[in-house]
Design a protein around this motif. Sequence first.
Motif, PDB file in Angstrom:
ATOM      1  N   MET A  27       0.829  -1.202   0.000  1.00 58.54           N
ATOM      2  CA  MET A  27       0.000   0.000   0.000  1.00 58.54           C
ATOM      3  C   MET A  27       0.867   1.257   0.000  1.00 58.54           C
ATOM      4  SD  MET A  27      -3.006   0.863   2.732  1.00 58.54           S
ATOM      5  CE  MET A  27      -4.643   0.552   2.155  1.00 58.54           C
ATOM      6  N   GLN A  28       1.910   1.257   0.823  1.00 63.22           N
ATOM      7  CA  GLN A  28       2.807   2.416   0.892  1.00 63.22           C
ATOM      8  C   GLN A  28       3.578   2.611  -0.408  1.00 63.22           C
ATOM      9  OE1 GLN A  28       4.843   1.048   4.357  1.00 63.22           O
ATOM     10  NE2 GLN A  28       3.354   1.940   5.789  1.00 63.22           N
ATOM     11  N   ARG A  29       3.960   1.492  -1.030  1.00 63.52           N
ATOM     12  CA  ARG A  29       4.656   1.624  -2.328  1.00 63.52           C
ATOM     13  C   ARG A  29       3.741   2.295  -3.350  1.00 63.52           C
ATOM     14  NH1 ARG A  29       6.585  -3.696  -1.266  1.00 63.52           N
ATOM     15  NH2 ARG A  29       5.296  -4.588  -2.914  1.00 63.52           N
ATOM     16  N   ALA A  30       2.464   1.895  -3.348  1.00 66.21           N
ATOM     17  CA  ALA A  30       1.497   2.541  -4.243  1.00 66.21           C
ATOM     18  C   ALA A  30       1.317   4.008  -3.855  1.00 66.21           C
ATOM     19  CB  ALA A  30       0.161   1.801  -4.194  1.00 66.21           C
ATOM     20  N   GLY A  31       1.310   4.263  -2.553  1.00 70.36           N
ATOM     21  CA  GLY A  31       1.176   5.628  -2.054  1.00 70.36           C
ATOM     22  C   GLY A  31       2.273   6.547  -2.564  1.00 70.36           C
ATOM     23  N   PHE A  32       3.512   6.029  -2.569  1.00 69.96           N
ATOM     24  CA  PHE A  32       4.637   6.822  -3.090  1.00 69.96           C
ATOM     25  C   PHE A  32       4.597   6.923  -4.605  1.00 69.96           C
ATOM     26  CE2 PHE A  32       6.629   6.199   1.109  1.00 69.96           C
ATOM     27  CZ  PHE A  32       7.116   7.478   1.310  1.00 69.96           C
ATOM     28  N   LEU A  33       4.263   5.815  -5.250  1.00 68.22           N
ATOM     29  CA  LEU A  33       4.238   5.777  -6.719  1.00 68.22           C
ATOM     30  C   LEU A  33       3.261   6.807  -7.292  1.00 68.22           C
ATOM     31  CD1 LEU A  33       5.391   4.281  -9.127  1.00 68.22           C
ATOM     32  CD2 LEU A  33       3.592   2.550  -8.854  1.00 68.22           C
ATOM     33  N   TYR A  34       2.089   6.924  -6.663  1.00 69.27           N
ATOM     34  CA  TYR A  34       1.058   7.838  -7.191  1.00 69.27           C
ATOM     35  C   TYR A  34       0.909   9.084  -6.326  1.00 69.27           C
ATOM     36  CZ  TYR A  34       0.026   3.736  -9.957  1.00 69.27           C
ATOM     37  OH  TYR A  34       0.137   2.676 -10.809  1.00 69.27           O
ATOM     38  N   TYR A  35       1.944   9.394  -5.542  1.00 68.11           N
ATOM     39  CA  TYR A  35       1.831  10.454  -4.540  1.00 68.11           C
ATOM     40  C   TYR A  35       1.322  11.781  -5.108  1.00 68.11           C
ATOM     41  CZ  TYR A  35       2.806  13.627  -0.715  1.00 68.11           C
ATOM     42  OH  TYR A  35       2.667  14.562   0.278  1.00 68.11           O
ATOM     43  N   SER A  36       1.921  12.248  -6.193  1.00 68.08           N
ATOM     44  CA  SER A  36       1.538  13.591  -6.659  1.00 68.08           C
ATOM     45  C   SER A  36       0.093  13.613  -7.134  1.00 68.08           C
ATOM     46  CB  SER A  36       2.493  14.093  -7.741  1.00 68.08           C
ATOM     47  OG  SER A  36       2.384  13.282  -8.884  1.00 68.08           O
ATOM     48  N   ASP A  37      -0.376  12.531  -7.741  1.00 71.44           N
ATOM     49  CA  ASP A  37      -1.777  12.478  -8.184  1.00 71.44           C
ATOM     50  C   ASP A  37      -2.753  12.385  -7.020  1.00 71.44           C
ATOM     51  OD1 ASP A  37      -1.364  12.773 -10.845  1.00 71.44           O
ATOM     52  OD2 ASP A  37      -2.185  10.824 -11.435  1.00 71.44           O
ATOM     53  N   ILE A  38      -2.528  11.426  -6.129  1.00 71.52           N
ATOM     54  CA  ILE A  38      -3.558  11.224  -5.100  1.00 71.52           C
ATOM     55  C   ILE A  38      -3.483  12.240  -3.960  1.00 71.52           C
ATOM     56  CG2 ILE A  38      -4.052   8.805  -5.647  1.00 71.52           C
ATOM     57  CD1 ILE A  38      -2.315   7.857  -3.534  1.00 71.52           C
ATOM     58  N   SER A  39      -2.426  13.051  -3.911  1.00 78.31           N
ATOM     59  CA  SER A  39      -2.463  14.131  -2.920  1.00 78.31           C
ATOM     60  C   SER A  39      -3.133  15.384  -3.505  1.00 78.31           C
ATOM     61  CB  SER A  39      -1.056  14.450  -2.393  1.00 78.31           C
ATOM     62  OG  SER A  39      -0.191  14.746  -3.455  1.00 78.31           O
ATOM     63  N   LYS A  40      -3.480  15.317  -4.782  1.00 72.29           N
ATOM     64  CA  LYS A  40      -4.240  16.396  -5.427  1.00 72.29           C
ATOM     65  C   LYS A  40      -5.729  16.130  -5.190  1.00 72.29           C
ATOM     66  CE  LYS A  40      -3.557  16.471  -9.822  1.00 72.29           C
ATOM     67  NZ  LYS A  40      -2.658  16.202 -10.950  1.00 72.29           N
ATOM     68  N   ALA A  41      -6.502  17.182  -4.862  1.00 70.64           N
ATOM     69  CA  ALA A  41      -7.925  17.007  -4.587  1.00 70.64           C
ATOM     70  C   ALA A  41      -8.660  16.454  -5.807  1.00 70.64           C
ATOM     71  CB  ALA A  41      -8.536  18.327  -4.158  1.00 70.64           C
ATOM     72  N   VAL A  42      -9.683  15.647  -5.546  1.00 76.93           N
ATOM     73  CA  VAL A  42     -10.554  15.126  -6.598  1.00 76.93           C
ATOM     74  C   VAL A  42     -11.723  16.095  -6.746  1.00 76.93           C
ATOM     75  CG1 VAL A  42     -11.975  13.154  -7.306  1.00 76.93           C
ATOM     76  CG2 VAL A  42      -9.965  12.785  -5.847  1.00 76.93           C
ATOM     77  N   SER A  43     -12.025  16.506  -7.974  1.00 72.28           N
ATOM     78  CA  SER A  43     -13.135  17.448  -8.169  1.00 72.28           C
ATOM     79  C   SER A  43     -14.454  16.692  -8.298  1.00 72.28           C
ATOM     80  CB  SER A  43     -12.903  18.273  -9.427  1.00 72.28           C
ATOM     81  OG  SER A  43     -13.068  17.449 -10.583  1.00 72.28           O
ATOM     82  N   LYS A  44     -15.544  17.444  -8.179  1.00 74.52           N
ATOM     83  CA  LYS A  44     -16.881  16.865  -8.319  1.00 74.52           C
ATOM     84  C   LYS A  44     -17.053  16.259  -9.708  1.00 74.52           C
ATOM     85  CE  LYS A  44     -20.569  18.955  -6.136  1.00 74.52           C
ATOM     86  NZ  LYS A  44     -21.659  19.951  -5.994  1.00 74.52           N
ATOM     87  N   ALA A  45     -16.516  16.941 -10.723  1.00 79.77           N
ATOM     88  CA  ALA A  45     -16.621  16.419 -12.095  1.00 79.77           C
ATOM     89  C   ALA A  45     -15.867  15.093 -12.235  1.00 79.77           C
ATOM     90  CB  ALA A  45     -16.084  17.455 -13.077  1.00 79.77           C
ATOM     91  N   GLU A  46     -14.711  15.007 -11.584  1.00 78.93           N
ATOM     92  CA  GLU A  46     -13.947  13.749 -11.610  1.00 78.93           C
ATOM     93  C   GLU A  46     -14.684  12.646 -10.862  1.00 78.93           C
ATOM     94  OE1 GLU A  46      -9.351  15.384 -12.023  1.00 78.93           O
ATOM     95  OE2 GLU A  46     -10.327  15.476 -10.055  1.00 78.93           O
TER      96      GLU A  46
END
Length: 373
Positions: A150-169
């Motif tokens: 889980m942590q490896r995935a967390g680091f791998l996608y860090y910049s994307d998943i630390s960005k807020a998800v919009s209502k449209a997304e």
Amino acid sequence: TDCSPPTAVANVSQYACQRRTTTENHNKIFTDVMEELAESSEFNESKGPCLAFRRAASVLKSLPSAVHCLEAIQGLPCLGEHTKAVMEEILTFGRSFKVEEIRCDERYQALKLFTSVFGVGPKTAEKWYRRGLRSLKEILTEPNIQLNRMQRAGFLYYSDISKAVSKAEAKALGCIIEETVHWIAPDAILALTGGFRRGKEYGHDVDFLLTMPEMGKEEGLLLHVIDRLRDQGILLYCEYQGSTFDVSKLPSWRFEDMDHFQKCFLILRLEQGQVEGERGLQSDPGDSRGWRAVRVDLVAPPVDRYAFALLGWTGSRQFGRDLRTFAYKERQMLLDNHALYDKTKKLFLPATTEEDIFAHLGLEYVEPWQRNA
Ligand code: TTP
Ligand code: MN
Ligand code: MN
Ligand code: MN
């Protein structure tokens, strides 16, 4: 200025489930600070102060207007001396020195940074901090650190998943999940839950509840959905948890975080072109890959527990916490994500809708968009 408490503020309940809190927060300057203080207390394992700051923030969020002076909060519940002192600083100087001190604290900064990684909780963050690590780069280059999947995935996608998800997304993901689920089981029941059900504009993930009209039929569904998402090439990460739900167990009103339903924590690949408003837009040249990673939670309760699961997963966390506390202290009932139990009558109280649960508790119904406590 008029500093008498507005009449609308006169009778504010100590319980968030007896307040109506929309996403419109007139007291953000106070509540942001209070939530930082709560988080800092959490890092110091001061549970009492942490909950006290969260309760105070929640009361202020429910107010119909901004607080301009201390007199205006007289008589409000859950605002202790500590909270009032912080509010006074903000009212006088426009800022809180106490919170600015915390923001500069090396330990607070490190723990906040580390826990921002998917799969890293306060315990792991603390361990890393004690080993002298201070940045994400140091963690990735330290040879003796063992990251879990889980942590490896967390680091791998860090910049994307630390960005807020919009209502449209969130809406675009809803369409993808719906299509996938109904392709497998046309009669499946799917609902958006979490912050987006409460009407939030942005979230850190998108949460869905999933069940079947016939008891037991939900069991195989989630694994099918995961397989199908993988087949479509959009499953970037999946942490699946089987059900540990025991129907004979009494609800535990103090439970925090995890329930026992079958669920999965996912990272999905969302194509920019599938998001309303971004269709055909010239994408930013520095961000030309045309997709992003998004965190998605899917929970699959049996249909007779659907209303309890929906209420629990819609949140907010504070709203849920206060619902359970209210049930326990004011009604001698035990409530969690699975069930409601009347201790006086020694009886489980069934529910098919959220309205049923509020009615059992003798509470006025609070709409999802009024639960942003
Ligand atoms: P979150 O997705 O963590 O929070 P949120 O949707 O309110 O806000 P955001 O994602 O924008 O940060 O959790 C949704 C709700 O589900 C929350 O009120 C807590 C509840 N919950 C459970 O009941 N059990 C669980 O295991 C988890 C992870 C959350
Ligand atoms: Mn969420
Ligand atoms: Mn969250
Ligand atoms: Mn979630």
